[in-house]
Design a protein around this motif. Structure first.
Motif, PDB file in Angstrom:
ATOM      1  N   ASP A 254       0.830  -1.210   0.000  1.00 20.52           N
ATOM      2  CA  ASP A 254       0.000   0.000   0.000  1.00 20.52           C
ATOM      3  C   ASP A 254       0.861   1.256   0.000  1.00 20.52           C
ATOM      4  N   GLN A 255       1.948   1.253   0.773  1.00 19.68           N
ATOM      5  CA  GLN A 255       2.840   2.407   0.789  1.00 19.68           C
ATOM      6  C   GLN A 255       3.490   2.614  -0.569  1.00 19.68           C
ATOM      7  N   ALA A 256       3.886   1.535  -1.201  1.00 16.66           N
ATOM      8  CA  ALA A 256       4.512   1.645  -2.526  1.00 16.66           C
ATOM      9  C   ALA A 256       3.514   2.186  -3.552  1.00 16.66           C
ATOM     10  N   LYS A 257       2.255   1.737  -3.474  1.00 16.44           N
ATOM     11  CA  LYS A 257       1.233   2.244  -4.391  1.00 16.44           C
ATOM     12  C   LYS A 257       1.033   3.744  -4.209  1.00 16.44           C
ATOM     13  N   LEU A 258       0.980   4.184  -2.945  1.00 17.17           N
ATOM     14  CA  LEU A 258       0.805   5.612  -2.688  1.00 17.17           C
ATOM     15  C   LEU A 258       1.985   6.423  -3.233  1.00 17.17           C
ATOM     16  N   ARG A 259       3.200   5.936  -3.020  1.00 18.67           N
ATOM     17  CA  ARG A 259       4.382   6.639  -3.532  1.00 18.67           C
ATOM     18  C   ARG A 259       4.370   6.700  -5.053  1.00 18.67           C
ATOM     19  N   MET A 260       3.988   5.605  -5.692  1.00 20.14           N
ATOM     20  CA  MET A 260       3.931   5.584  -7.161  1.00 20.14           C
ATOM     21  C   MET A 260       2.867   6.557  -7.675  1.00 20.14           C
ATOM     22  N   ALA A 261       1.728   6.615  -7.004  1.00 22.32           N
ATOM     23  CA  ALA A 261       0.676   7.541  -7.422  1.00 22.32           C
ATOM     24  C   ALA A 261       1.148   8.982  -7.271  1.00 22.32           C
ATOM     25  N   ASP A 262       1.810   9.288  -6.163  1.00 22.64           N
ATOM     26  CA  ASP A 262       2.334  10.643  -5.961  1.00 22.64           C
ATOM     27  C   ASP A 262       3.364  10.994  -7.033  1.00 22.64           C
ATOM     28  N   MET A 263       4.253  10.061  -7.327  1.00 21.70           N
ATOM     29  CA  MET A 263       5.283  10.315  -8.331  1.00 21.70           C
ATOM     30  C   MET A 263       4.658  10.494  -9.711  1.00 21.70           C
ATOM     31  N   ALA A 264       3.659   9.678 -10.047  1.00 21.32           N
ATOM     32  CA  ALA A 264       3.001   9.814 -11.351  1.00 21.32           C
ATOM     33  C   ALA A 264       2.302  11.170 -11.455  1.00 21.32           C
ATOM     34  N   GLU A 265       1.667  11.610 -10.381  1.00 16.47           N
ATOM     35  CA  GLU A 265       1.010  12.915 -10.385  1.00 16.47           C
ATOM     36  C   GLU A 265       2.036  14.032 -10.562  1.00 16.47           C
ATOM     37  N   TYR A 266       3.178  13.925  -9.882  1.00 17.15           N
ATOM     38  CA  TYR A 266       4.226  14.938  -9.993  1.00 17.15           C
ATOM     39  C   TYR A 266       4.778  14.994 -11.411  1.00 17.15           C
ATOM     40  N   VAL A 267       5.075  13.822 -11.991  1.00 19.47           N
ATOM     41  CA  VAL A 267       5.622  13.778 -13.348  1.00 19.47           C
ATOM     42  C   VAL A 267       4.607  14.331 -14.348  1.00 19.47           C
ATOM     43  N   GLY A 268       3.324  14.005 -14.175  1.00 20.79           N
ATOM     44  CA  GLY A 268       2.299  14.524 -15.075  1.00 20.79           C
ATOM     45  C   GLY A 268       2.194  16.039 -14.991  1.00 20.79           C
ATOM     46  N   GLN A 269       2.218  16.559 -13.773  1.00 16.85           N
ATOM     47  CA  GLN A 269       2.137  18.014 -13.592  1.00 16.85           C
ATOM     48  C   GLN A 269       3.352  18.702 -14.191  1.00 16.85           C
ATOM     49  N   ARG A 270       4.518  18.148 -13.956  1.00 14.94           N
ATOM     50  CA  ARG A 270       5.764  18.739 -14.467  1.00 14.94           C
ATOM     51  C   ARG A 270       5.786  18.703 -16.000  1.00 14.94           C
ATOM     52  N   THR A 271       5.324  17.604 -16.582  1.00 13.66           N
ATOM     53  CA  THR A 271       5.268  17.493 -18.042  1.00 13.66           C
ATOM     54  C   THR A 271       4.316  18.538 -18.619  1.00 13.66           C
ATOM     55  N   LYS A 272       3.192  18.729 -17.968  1.00 16.98           N
ATOM     56  CA  LYS A 272       2.235  19.727 -18.422  1.00 16.98           C
ATOM     57  C   LYS A 272       2.844  21.131 -18.370  1.00 16.98           C
ATOM     58  N   GLU A 273       3.574  21.436 -17.295  1.00 15.49           N
ATOM     59  CA  GLU A 273       4.212  22.747 -17.165  1.00 15.49           C
ATOM     60  C   GLU A 273       5.261  22.959 -18.256  1.00 15.49           C
ATOM     61  N   VAL A 274       6.098  21.961 -18.506  1.00 15.22           N
ATOM     62  CA  VAL A 274       7.134  22.076 -19.541  1.00 15.22           C
ATOM     63  C   VAL A 274       6.481  22.256 -20.901  1.00 15.22           C
ATOM     64  N   GLY A 275       5.407  21.527 -21.180  1.00 13.45           N
ATOM     65  CA  GLY A 275       4.697  21.673 -22.455  1.00 13.45           C
ATOM     66  C   GLY A 275       4.133  23.067 -22.632  1.00 13.45           C
ATOM     67  N   GLN A 276       3.593  23.635 -21.549  1.00 18.40           N
ATOM     68  CA  GLN A 276       3.063  24.997 -21.619  1.00 18.40           C
ATOM     69  C   GLN A 276       4.178  26.005 -21.853  1.00 18.40           C
ATOM     70  N   GLU A 277       5.334  25.802 -21.224  1.00  9.56           N
ATOM     71  CA  GLU A 277       6.467  26.705 -21.437  1.00  9.56           C
ATOM     72  C   GLU A 277       6.938  26.652 -22.882  1.00  9.56           C
ATOM     73  N   ILE A 278       7.039  25.460 -23.426  1.00  9.64           N
ATOM     74  CA  ILE A 278       7.476  25.316 -24.826  1.00  9.64           C
ATOM     75  C   ILE A 278       6.458  25.964 -25.753  1.00  9.64           C
ATOM     76  N   GLN A 279       5.189  25.762 -25.472  1.00  8.43           N
ATOM     77  CA  GLN A 279       4.151  26.347 -26.311  1.00  8.43           C
ATOM     78  C   GLN A 279       4.192  27.872 -26.234  1.00  8.43           C
ATOM     79  N   SER A 280       4.367  28.418 -25.034  1.00  6.74           N
ATOM     80  CA  SER A 280       4.404  29.878 -24.907  1.00  6.74           C
ATOM     81  C   SER A 280       5.643  30.451 -25.605  1.00  6.74           C
ATOM     82  N   LYS A 281       6.798  29.778 -25.509  1.00  4.99           N
ATOM     83  CA  LYS A 281       8.005  30.252 -26.199  1.00  4.99           C
ATOM     84  C   LYS A 281       7.832  30.189 -27.713  1.00  4.99           C
TER      85      LYS A 281
END
Length: 171
Positions: free
Chosen positions: A132-159
C-alpha cells in the motif's frame, strides 16, 4: 424481555446491517496468502531451526523414554536392595535429571517452532502494508511527473508562440 417484545411488535423498526461488516473477514483470508516469497533470512531461519527443533523434540522423547525405562528397571531393585540407600539416591537423582532434561529439550523444540511460526506471521502481515505504501508513492510520483510534463509543455508552447509573433525564430 419487555424490550424484546417491544422490538417484535414494531416490525418496521428493523435494523439492516450492510455487508461492509463482513467484508473484513474475506480480506483477512486473502491477507494470509503471501504476495511475494519469504526473504532469504527467513528461509535460512526455517532451514536451520526446523531440523534443530525436530532434533530437540526427538532428544526429548528419547530421554523421556530412557528415564521411564530406567525407573521401571530400578524400582524392583529398590525394593530388593532397600538397605543400600546411596545407589538408590543416585538412581533417583538420575531419573529426576532425565525428566528435567526431557522437559528442557521439549521446551526448546516447541520454542523454536513457535519462533518460526511468529516470524512467518510477521512476514505475511507486513507485505500488504508495504504494498500500500509503494502504491501511494507511485501515485504521488506519477502525479508529480504529469504536472511537471504539463508545465514544460506549456512553457514550450508559450516560447513558440512568442517566437512566432516576434519573428525571431531561427531557421
Amino acid at each position: 424481555m419487555a424490550e424484546r417484545d417491544r422490538d417484535l411488535s414494531h416490525p418496521h423498526q428493523l435494523q439492516v446491517h450492510s455487508q461492509h461488516r463482513y467484508d473484513h473477514y474475506g480480506a483477512g483470508v486473502k491477507s494470509l496468502l503471501p504476495r511475494r516469497g519469504p526473504s532469504t533470512s527467513q528461509v535460512l531461519a526455517v532451514v536451520t531451526l526446523l531440523p534443530v527443533g525436530g532434533t530437540l523434540l526427538a532428544l526429548a522423547g528419547l530421554t523421556l523414554a530412557g528415564s521411564i525405562i530406567g525407573l521401571v528397571v530400578t524400582t524392583p531393585l529398590f525394593i530388593i536392595f532397600s538397605p543400600v540407600i546411596v545407589p538408590a539416591a543416585i538412581a533417583i537423582g538420575l531419573a529426576v535429571a532425565g525428566f528435567f532434561t526431557s522437559g528442557a529439550f521439549g521446551l526448546m523444540g516447541l520454542t523454536s517452532f513457535s519462533w518460526i511460526l511468529n516470524s512467518l506471521r510477521q512476514c505475511i502481515g507486513s507485505v500488504p502494508e508495504m504494498a500500500d505504501q509503494a502504491k501511494l508513492r507511485m501515485a504521488d510520483m506519477a502525479e508529480y511527473v504529469g504536472q511537471r510534463t504539463k508545465e514544460v509543455g506549456q512553457e514550450i508552447q508559450s516560447k513558440a508562440h512568442e517566437a512566432g509573433k516576434t519573428g525571431t525564430g531561427r531557421t
